[in-house]
Design a protein around this motif. Sequence first.
Motif, PDB file in Angstrom:
ATOM      1  N   TRP A   1      -0.765  -9.853  -3.397  1.00 13.07           N
ATOM      2  CA  TRP A   1      -1.448  -8.597  -3.095  1.00 13.07           C
ATOM      3  C   TRP A   1      -1.928  -7.943  -4.384  1.00 13.07           C
TER       4      TRP A   1
ATOM      5  N   ARG B   1       2.001   1.571  -3.610  1.00 17.51           N
ATOM      6  CA  ARG B   1       0.895   1.960  -4.490  1.00 17.51           C
ATOM      7  C   ARG B   1       0.565   3.445  -4.335  1.00 17.51           C
TER       8      ARG B   1
ATOM      9  N   TRP C   1       0.821  -1.210   0.000  1.00 15.20           N
ATOM     10  CA  TRP C   1       0.000   0.000   0.000  1.00 15.20           C
ATOM     11  C   TRP C   1       0.855   1.260   0.000  1.00 15.20           C
TER      12      TRP C   1
END
Length: 302
Positions: A226, A114, A111
Amino acid sequence: MPDFLLKPIPGFQLEIWEKFIGDWFFVFAIAFLVFELALYALRGKLSKHMAGDTVTNYITLAFFLITTTLLFATLYAAAYFFAAEFAVFGIQTNLLTLVICLILADLAYYWEHRILHRINFLWATHSVHHSSPFFNISVAYRHGPLDGFWPLFFHLPLVLLGFDPLLVLVCELLVQLFQTALHTEVIGKLWKPIELLFNTPSHHRVHHGSNRKYLDKNYAGIFIIWDRMFGTFEEEIEDVKYGLTRPINSINPFVAFFHGFTRLGAEVAKADGLYNKLGHLFGPPGWKPKKKPAQPTSEGEK
């Protein structure tokens, strides 16, 4: 459950692991780089530009280490140990919790990675890593000015959950070292079950591609699951064009290290109005102000 999985790991052992693993992996990375460059030379692909770019990668690493040491290292450690005072649980450190912490650290990295790609002022530092038009293990050490700061916010929840701060730091290091090993063209696709579960050189080559279909794909650290779970996976099918969609066209280490912020600063300075300036800062890379609709003309102006 086997006893060895639950045997406590002392803090001093974690410190030794962190230093030993990091130092020796760097030695391995240098040796592997020599191997890669020798292969490029044998294939007639080694150029002055590639050699210069490789040197630039390590100079940006030196810049990164200086800025991180001067600005963030103490803050990072202090924040972790301060947060540990407010941990929800007191999680014992053993091999089992190390594995659990590593999986959670990898998810946090996904995350973090990203978001670094989707917000312009974060991309300004991370784009340094993507600015090389080549792909070898030296590129893994190409870092931007603030790359050592943002991981703090994504991994701090693990400390607040109750994991030992040293364990969290070790897991962060393991994720980074795994990623480092992925920066190579020497290794093709691996056995399908490995490609299914783990991040591989093939998957990470996609991530460094500026091909339209490869943009913003394969953010994973260790586990590619993921990306498969959150809809950001892309298979390596077409040849990868490395670098940025707007290449920096320079091996000057200062240009490489600061280009993201100089570009962002120029865009913000030129933008009209607060909304557009904030759009450049917080919008995704490539954000553009919406064009104003054309005003209707009167009969006399037609």
